[in-house]
Scaffold this active site. Structure first.
Site, mmCIF file in Angstrom:
data_model
loop_
_atom_site.group_PDB
_atom_site.id
_atom_site.type_symbol
_atom_site.label_atom_id
_atom_site.label_comp_id
_atom_site.label_asym_id
_atom_site.label_seq_id
_atom_site.Cartn_x
_atom_site.Cartn_y
_atom_site.Cartn_z
ATOM 1 N N ASP A 139 0.863 -1.187 0.000
ATOM 2 C CA ASP A 139 0.000 0.000 0.000
ATOM 3 C C ASP A 139 0.890 1.224 0.000
ATOM 4 O O ASP A 139 1.958 1.219 0.626
ATOM 5 C CB ASP A 139 -0.907 0.014 1.233
ATOM 6 C CG ASP A 139 -2.049 -0.996 1.151
ATOM 7 O OD1 ASP A 139 -2.434 -1.373 0.033
ATOM 8 O OD2 ASP A 139 -2.553 -1.400 2.217
ATOM 9 N N ASP A 153 -7.116 -1.093 -4.684
ATOM 10 C CA ASP A 153 -8.200 -0.642 -3.802
ATOM 11 C C ASP A 153 -9.079 0.405 -4.498
ATOM 12 O O ASP A 153 -10.297 0.428 -4.306
ATOM 13 C CB ASP A 153 -7.634 -0.067 -2.505
ATOM 14 C CG ASP A 153 -6.829 -1.087 -1.711
ATOM 15 O OD1 ASP A 153 -7.107 -2.299 -1.847
ATOM 16 O OD2 ASP A 153 -5.916 -0.677 -0.974
#
Length: 189
Positions: A139, A153
């Protein structure tokens, strides 16, 4: 030798009978593109960002900050990575199964984004440390300190939101249509 007449296809006999064509190919194409872009951005983040150090991107509202997430959104379920791996495989399988029945290009794009996003995070869980099925997801997009995510995402959340709004408006339109048929006396109970 006698010639036997050849019957024309049923679509020529009845112009109202046309075969719908599946958009499975579009689901697959979008999923591959979404997965590719996710993997490219993660590779860029790993090569260019320092772990845990936030760098302004759009001011301080959106920053670039590399982390390795063992859980799901908001790092929930960090100790249950293998459950997210199994769920991801199931979701991708369900999307691909359903994609053979998709006759709408819009729905095909949305399902492709969902599948590509799920595949991007699944790839991390299968290939990154600490091991197969328990890998931590890369991330790197920090949303004002609320959470840190990635491009996969974005695909998942964006497609899910559009799908929900689309279905809500579709249902509202169906109810409005039913009400107008009732008012016009066009429906019998």
């Amino acid at each position: 030798m006698r010639d036997h007449p050849v019957s024309p296809p049923s679509s020529q006999l009845n112009p109202l009978h046309t075969k719908k064509r599946s958009f499975f190919w579009l689901v697959a194409l979008v999923a591959i593109a979404a997965l590719g872009l996710d993997l490219l951005t993660k590779a860029w983040a790993l090569a260019n960002l320092e772990e845990g150090v936030a760098q302004p991107f759009l001011g301080n509202f959106i920053q670039l900050q590399l982390i390795h997430n063992p859980g799901a959104a908001f790092s929930l379920g960090a100790g249950s990575t293998w459950i997210f791996t199994i769920l991801s495989i199931g979701i991708i399988g369900l999307i691909l199964w359903y994609a053979t029945r998709v006759y709408s290009p819009i729905l095909a794009v949305l399902l492709g984004l969902l599948a590509g996003g799920a595949a991007g995070n699944l790839w991390d869980r299968l290939t990154r440390p600490p091991g197969i099925g328990q890998g931590h997801v890369v991330d790197f997009i920090n949303y004002n300190g609320w959470f840190i995510g990635n491009v996969a995402d974005i695909w998942i959340v964006g497609a899910a939101l559009v799908l929900i709004v689309w279905k809500l408006f579709e249902k509202a339109g169906d109810e409005e249509k039913d009400a107008s048929l009732d008012a016009a006396g066009g429906r019998s109970e």
